[in-house]
Design an enzyme around this catalytic site. Structure first.
Site, PDB file in Angstrom:
ATOM      1  N   GLY A 188       0.823  -1.207   0.000  1.00  0.00           N
ATOM      2  CA  GLY A 188       0.000   0.000   0.000  1.00  0.00           C
ATOM      3  C   GLY A 188       0.851   1.248   0.000  1.00  0.00           C
ATOM      4  O   GLY A 188       2.017   1.237  -0.400  1.00  0.00           O
ATOM      5  N   HIS A 229      -3.169   8.515  -8.257  1.00  0.00           N
ATOM      6  CA  HIS A 229      -4.419   8.549  -9.018  1.00  0.00           C
ATOM      7  C   HIS A 229      -4.157   8.865 -10.486  1.00  0.00           C
ATOM      8  O   HIS A 229      -4.850   8.341 -11.370  1.00  0.00           O
ATOM      9  CB  HIS A 229      -5.386   9.555  -8.388  1.00  0.00           C
ATOM     10  CG  HIS A 229      -5.901   9.101  -7.055  1.00  0.00           C
ATOM     11  ND1 HIS A 229      -6.812   9.823  -6.321  1.00  0.00           N
ATOM     12  CD2 HIS A 229      -5.623   7.988  -6.331  1.00  0.00           C
ATOM     13  CE1 HIS A 229      -7.087   9.174  -5.197  1.00  0.00           C
ATOM     14  NE2 HIS A 229      -6.368   8.058  -5.185  1.00  0.00           N
ATOM     15  N   ASP A 285      -8.360   5.054  -0.963  1.00  0.00           N
ATOM     16  CA  ASP A 285      -7.978   5.876  -2.109  1.00  0.00           C
ATOM     17  C   ASP A 285      -7.663   4.934  -3.260  1.00  0.00           C
ATOM     18  O   ASP A 285      -8.038   3.766  -3.237  1.00  0.00           O
ATOM     19  CB  ASP A 285      -6.795   6.803  -1.774  1.00  0.00           C
ATOM     20  CG  ASP A 285      -5.493   6.040  -1.493  1.00  0.00           C
ATOM     21  OD1 ASP A 285      -5.544   4.802  -1.306  1.00  0.00           O
ATOM     22  OD2 ASP A 285      -4.437   6.687  -1.442  1.00  0.00           O
TER      23      ASP A 285
END
Length: 264
Positions: A64, A88, A143
């Protein structure tokens, strides 16, 4: 010292390899930037790429986001905002690639590592791999597209169970839920992944690339919009030289010969 993801391209296969094994391939800012750049490089040179593969070195697939880097940041909120923003961008780029994406999971995937899997089209996992929500254990929310794509992959109830209880699942459960495509013995993982990747690479690039694109868009829009895109896409592909040759070959009957019963 941070070792960024490594990108290699061979035989139409672009492989991105997470390469911080000593840190469980946790994603800090340099590795997130390297991941984003690797995806962008594939996008820029996609004409020679038929399939993209996401792999990792070491025992874990991806632990992560790098919590140690978060803890050490002078301005934690600014650091997390920048890290999430870069990741992202990388994941949006991965989902936008005009080729199928295959993830090969040799060990634990946690937090943002789940987001990486969800961005792939096909996930082949070792039978000992585990899948860990991770976010709540450090007081954070999801996220990397996890809240967006996990319900579509496993269903809303299972996504809630996974994220809201913080309970890890094993590879067999991940397969049953639909988080991964298939599970195999770790000793067979490379061979099986090679078969999957080779099968994709052997098919017409535009056809499988457009199929992947259409599948990714399905949860995001109406049935009517999907039908319109399907019609436009199949029409466009039917006019390409590659599809034209294949269609003509398929429609042409095999030549007759004496061995098929005709007189000599």
């Amino acid at each position: 010292m941070t070792t960024p993801p490594l990108l290699s391209v061979s035989g139409g296969v672009a492989t991105i390899r997470l390469s911080r094994p000593d840190a469980g391939n946790a994603l800090d800012l340099p590795s997130a930037l390297a991941l984003r750049d690797a995806v962008a490089e594939i996008a820029d040179s996609h004409a020679g790429v038929h399939v993209a593969v996401l792999r990792a070195e070491g025992r874990l697939f991806c632990a992560g986001g790098d919590v140690r880097a978060m803890a050490a940041a002078p301005d934690r909120a600014a650091f997390v905002a920048e890290l999430a923003g870069v990741l992202h961008q990388a994941l949006s780029g991965l989902r936008a690639l005009p080729v199928p994406v295959v993830a090969v999971v040799q060990g634990t995937a946690a937090g943002a590592g789940i987001g990486l899997l969800l961005a792939a089209d096909i996930v082949v996992a070792a039978e000992h791999a585990t899948f860990v929500p991770a976010y709540a254990s450090v007081g954070l929310s999801p996220d990397c597209g996890v809240s967006a794509l996990l319900p579509a992959a496993v269903g809303a109830r299972r996504a809630a169970l996974f994220l809201l209880t913080g309970t890890s699942i094993d590879a067999a459960t991940a397969l049953d839920w639909g988080l991964v495509t298939e599970v195999c013995d770790v000793d067979d993982l490379d061979a099986r992944a090679g078969e999957v990747v080779g099968g994709i690479a052997a098919l017409p690039r535009a056809a499988v690339g457009e199929a992947a694109r259409l599948l990714r868009l399905t949860p995001e829009r109406s049935y009517a919009a999907q039908l319109a895109d399907e019609a436009a896409t199949i029409t466009r592909l039917s006019g390409t030289p590659e599809a034209g040759a294949l269609i003509t070959d398929f429609a042409t009957p095999p030549s007759q010969s004496p061995t098929n019963g005709d007189p000599a």
